[in-house]
Design an enzyme around this catalytic site. Sequence first.
Site, PDB file in Angstrom:
ATOM      1  N   HIS A 142       0.849  -1.203   0.000  1.00 53.26           N
ATOM      2  CA  HIS A 142       0.000   0.000   0.000  1.00 53.26           C
ATOM      3  C   HIS A 142       0.886   1.255   0.000  1.00 53.26           C
ATOM      4  O   HIS A 142       0.594   2.219  -0.696  1.00 53.26           O
ATOM      5  CB  HIS A 142      -0.873   0.051   1.264  1.00 53.26           C
ATOM      6  CG  HIS A 142      -1.893  -1.035   1.393  1.00 53.26           C
ATOM      7  ND1 HIS A 142      -1.994  -1.834   2.506  1.00 53.26           N
ATOM      8  CD2 HIS A 142      -2.891  -1.444   0.563  1.00 53.26           C
ATOM      9  CE1 HIS A 142      -3.005  -2.683   2.362  1.00 53.26           C
ATOM     10  NE2 HIS A 142      -3.561  -2.481   1.192  1.00 53.26           N
TER      11      HIS A 142
ATOM     12  N   LYS B  78     -16.407  -7.128   5.394  1.00 50.64           N
ATOM     13  CA  LYS B  78     -15.047  -7.515   5.784  1.00 50.64           C
ATOM     14  C   LYS B  78     -14.907  -7.450   7.292  1.00 50.64           C
ATOM     15  O   LYS B  78     -15.193  -6.413   7.908  1.00 50.64           O
ATOM     16  CB  LYS B  78     -14.021  -6.587   5.132  1.00 50.64           C
ATOM     17  CG  LYS B  78     -13.462  -7.130   3.845  1.00 50.64           C
ATOM     18  CD  LYS B  78     -12.091  -6.551   3.525  1.00 50.64           C
ATOM     19  CE  LYS B  78     -11.531  -7.200   2.272  1.00 50.64           C
ATOM     20  NZ  LYS B  78     -10.240  -6.630   1.883  1.00 50.64           N
TER      21      LYS B  78
ATOM     22  N   ARG C   7      -2.378  -6.561  -8.135  1.00 49.87           N
ATOM     23  CA  ARG C   7      -1.212  -7.429  -7.937  1.00 49.87           C
ATOM     24  C   ARG C   7      -1.169  -8.557  -8.950  1.00 49.87           C
ATOM     25  O   ARG C   7      -0.112  -8.927  -9.435  1.00 49.87           O
ATOM     26  CB  ARG C   7      -1.239  -8.040  -6.525  1.00 49.87           C
ATOM     27  CG  ARG C   7      -0.905  -7.048  -5.437  1.00 49.87           C
ATOM     28  CD  ARG C   7      -1.372  -7.526  -4.095  1.00 49.87           C
ATOM     29  NE  ARG C   7      -2.830  -7.489  -4.036  1.00 49.87           N
ATOM     30  CZ  ARG C   7      -3.549  -7.641  -2.935  1.00 49.87           C
ATOM     31  NH1 ARG C   7      -2.925  -7.869  -1.799  1.00 49.87           N
ATOM     32  NH2 ARG C   7      -4.864  -7.581  -2.959  1.00 49.87           N
TER      33      ARG C   7
ATOM     34  N   SER D 142      -2.464  -7.709   3.258  1.00 50.17           N
ATOM     35  CA  SER D 142      -2.670  -7.551   4.702  1.00 50.17           C
ATOM     36  C   SER D 142      -2.905  -8.914   5.350  1.00 50.17           C
ATOM     37  O   SER D 142      -2.423  -9.173   6.462  1.00 50.17           O
ATOM     38  CB  SER D 142      -3.878  -6.648   4.967  1.00 50.17           C
ATOM     39  OG  SER D 142      -3.669  -5.376   4.407  1.00 50.17           O
TER      40      SER D 142
HETATM   41  P1  ADP Z   1      -9.976  -3.641  -0.098  1.00 50.60           P
HETATM   42  O1  ADP Z   1     -10.667  -4.331   1.028  1.00 50.60           O
HETATM   43  O2  ADP Z   1     -10.702  -2.436  -0.592  1.00 50.60           O
HETATM   44  O3  ADP Z   1      -9.547  -4.541  -1.230  1.00 50.60           O
HETATM   45  P2  ADP Z   1      -7.181  -3.509   0.694  1.00 50.60           P
HETATM   46  O4  ADP Z   1      -6.626  -2.767   1.850  1.00 50.60           O
HETATM   47  O5  ADP Z   1      -7.058  -4.998   0.718  1.00 50.60           O
HETATM   48  O6  ADP Z   1      -8.680  -3.034   0.586  1.00 50.60           O
HETATM   49  O7  ADP Z   1      -6.533  -2.972  -0.642  1.00 50.60           O
HETATM   50  C1  ADP Z   1      -6.727  -1.667  -1.106  1.00 50.60           C
HETATM   51  C2  ADP Z   1      -6.207  -1.583  -2.543  1.00 50.60           C
HETATM   52  O8  ADP Z   1      -4.792  -1.756  -2.540  1.00 50.60           O
HETATM   53  C3  ADP Z   1      -6.765  -2.657  -3.482  1.00 50.60           C
HETATM   54  O9  ADP Z   1      -6.958  -2.094  -4.751  1.00 50.60           O
HETATM   55  C4  ADP Z   1      -5.664  -3.703  -3.529  1.00 50.60           C
HETATM   56  O10 ADP Z   1      -5.685  -4.433  -4.737  1.00 50.60           O
HETATM   57  C5  ADP Z   1      -4.441  -2.805  -3.416  1.00 50.60           C
HETATM   58  N1  ADP Z   1      -3.279  -3.512  -2.837  1.00 50.60           N
HETATM   59  C6  ADP Z   1      -3.242  -4.254  -1.718  1.00 50.60           C
HETATM   60  N2  ADP Z   1      -2.005  -4.767  -1.508  1.00 50.60           N
HETATM   61  C7  ADP Z   1      -1.241  -4.325  -2.551  1.00 50.60           C
HETATM   62  C8  ADP Z   1       0.116  -4.525  -2.931  1.00 50.60           C
HETATM   63  N3  ADP Z   1       0.949  -5.306  -2.236  1.00 50.60           N
HETATM   64  N4  ADP Z   1       0.568  -3.899  -4.052  1.00 50.60           N
HETATM   65  C9  ADP Z   1      -0.290  -3.143  -4.791  1.00 50.60           C
HETATM   66  N5  ADP Z   1      -1.580  -2.923  -4.499  1.00 50.60           N
HETATM   67  C10 ADP Z   1      -2.069  -3.505  -3.388  1.00 50.60           C
END
Ligand code: ADP
Length: 165
Positions: free
Chosen positions: A17, A41, A92, A130
């Site tokens: 992130h 979630k 990803r 995460s």
């Molecule tokens: P959500 O529940 O909205 O998917 P996340 O916190 O899991 O929230 O992810 C927020 C955004 O960041 C999503 O678009 C996800 O694909 C992206 N994301 C999460 N981890 C990574 C990473 N390691 N590299 C690039 N983008 C990421």
Amino acid sequence: MIKACYPGSFDPITNGHMDIIARASRLFDEVYVVIMHNPRKQCIFTEEERVSLIERSVKAAGFDNVKVLAGTGLSVDFAQSLGCKVMIRGIRAVSDYEFELQQATANMELNHEVETVFFIARPNFSFLASSVVKEIAEYGGDIDGMVPDVIKDEVMDKMKDFQTL
Ligand code: ADP
């Protein structure tokens, strides 16, 4: 002035992130990292904890055009209420793409003013999620390099407690 909104769960924020935030902060004048309330979630970190973890990470990284807040409702409408023309999401792998494509297409129909912009994950973070961080930390594994250094101890402590629940 172009403002962008980066919505997500951030449970907790990872270096994946953070990489997206760093790249977005160079591209846009202002970036809002928004913890969106998602009833589907089950998050482990509370909203307050997640805001605090991101705020400390952003401060330590020295991003001065990044703000952190919590939002409710449709993320595309929340983005617009902040004056953002851009909504950022990360991709990803193909598995992310299918979900993100569906969301972005729905958002396109819901709101014509906000454009979704995708950032492709940096290769060294493309495995990072995460959920992976939480699972490793729960068993006392090493999360070095996966989350910002300033929040590492708090994430480890929280997950240690979680395992004993
Ligand atoms: P959500 O529940 O909205 O998917 P996340 O916190 O899991 O929230 O992810 C927020 C955004 O960041 C999503 O678009 C996800 O694909 C992206 N994301 C999460 N981890 C990574 C990473 N390691 N590299 C690039 N983008 C990421």
